[in-house]
Design an enzyme around this catalytic site. Sequence first.
Site, short mmCIF file in Angstrom:
data_model
loop_
_atom_site.label_atom_id
_atom_site.label_comp_id
_atom_site.label_asym_id
_atom_site.label_seq_id
_atom_site.Cartn_x
_atom_site.Cartn_y
_atom_site.Cartn_z
N ASP A 51 0.83 -1.20 0.00
CA ASP A 51 0.00 0.00 0.00
C ASP A 51 0.87 1.25 0.00
O ASP A 51 1.95 1.26 0.59
CB ASP A 51 -0.89 -0.04 1.25
CG ASP A 51 -2.16 0.77 1.06
OD1 ASP A 51 -2.34 1.37 -0.01
OD2 ASP A 51 -2.98 0.79 2.00
N ASN A 104 -10.41 -2.97 -6.52
CA ASN A 104 -9.58 -2.10 -7.37
C ASN A 104 -10.13 -1.92 -8.79
O ASN A 104 -9.74 -0.99 -9.50
CB ASN A 104 -8.13 -2.61 -7.45
CG ASN A 104 -7.32 -2.38 -6.19
OD1 ASN A 104 -6.37 -3.10 -5.91
ND2 ASN A 104 -7.68 -1.37 -5.40
C1 FPP Z 1 -1.33 0.13 -3.53
O1 FPP Z 1 -0.99 1.47 -3.62
C2 FPP Z 1 -0.79 -0.64 -4.65
C3 FPP Z 1 -1.52 -1.25 -5.61
C4 FPP Z 1 -2.99 -1.22 -5.64
C5 FPP Z 1 -0.87 -1.98 -6.73
C6 FPP Z 1 0.37 -2.73 -6.41
C7 FPP Z 1 0.80 -3.50 -7.60
C8 FPP Z 1 2.08 -3.58 -8.04
C9 FPP Z 1 3.20 -2.87 -7.40
C10 FPP Z 1 2.37 -4.43 -9.22
C11 FPP Z 1 2.93 -5.75 -8.73
C12 FPP Z 1 3.39 -6.57 -9.85
C13 FPP Z 1 3.78 -7.86 -9.72
C14 FPP Z 1 4.21 -8.63 -10.92
C15 FPP Z 1 3.77 -8.53 -8.41
P1 FPP Z 1 -2.14 2.55 -3.76
O2 FPP Z 1 -2.26 2.89 -5.21
O3 FPP Z 1 -3.36 2.09 -3.09
O4 FPP Z 1 -1.49 3.76 -2.99
P2 FPP Z 1 -2.25 4.90 -2.18
O5 FPP Z 1 -2.95 4.21 -1.04
O6 FPP Z 1 -1.13 5.76 -1.72
O7 FPP Z 1 -3.17 5.57 -3.15
#
Ligand code: FPP
Length: 226
Positions: A16, A64
């Site tokens: 996150d 999501n």
């Molecule tokens: C949360 O941050 C992150 C995600 C919803 C996506 C995470 C996915 C990846 C890093 C890709 C992984 C790839 C592989 C192949 C494992 P957020 O966007 O919710 O952050 P915020 O809470 O600050 O808005």
Amino acid sequence: MEALAKIPQHVTFIMDGNGRWAQQRGLERSRGHVEGVESVRAILEASLEWGIKYVSFFAFSEENWGRPEAEVNTLMSLMFRAMLDELDTLKRYGVHFVVLGNRSRLDEALNEMIDRVDAETADGKAMTMIVFVSYSGKWDIEQASRRMAAEGGESIEPYLSTSGIPDPDLLVRTSGEKRISNFMLWQTAYTEFVFVDTLWPDFRKVEYRLALEEYASRDRRFGKVK
Ligand code: FPP
């Protein structure tokens, strides 16, 4: 450096804070996701070094899908790209790569790539890496219940998407949020939770080690007395 006192068998991550990491730097949210993939790589390498057999990541929840289309597309293409780029490395390291979740919602090209990487890494013995995509804990329990009822099964465990994978010993959630957010609801019944303020793109080997030290200090009793 001192050896870790207790090595968990399965560590799972709720990644996150990618969006906030990017916003703090005046960058597009997608830059945070790109940097987040680097953290996944770092965690994988450290896990191999420490002999952790199962590492899993909550990459995309069913909820999501409600994000803006452009961001959903960015995340899907990032995952596609990462699988393509890392396939040889996964094979070299002996990592079996598995995706769990509601695959019917993913597009055909991504589904084909997932099947390809899974099949080509299936004999990997060093570790299993699980990426949860279009996953939710309630979805998993529902799909398992439906199949159990249809087959007249008596225990839900063999029907969960995670069947055959040990329940997580440790769950780490980054970015200061302290909730399970519909992740593995059944499987985390006795999991130790570590919440850290670090944003996912900044969560690398040093931060991981600290989380494992915290885990090692916990007294797991599984509801019993010692
Ligand atoms: C949360 O941050 C992150 C995600 C919803 C996506 C995470 C996915 C990846 C890093 C890709 C992984 C790839 C592989 C192949 C494992 P957020 O966007 O919710 O952050 P915020 O809470 O600050 O808005």
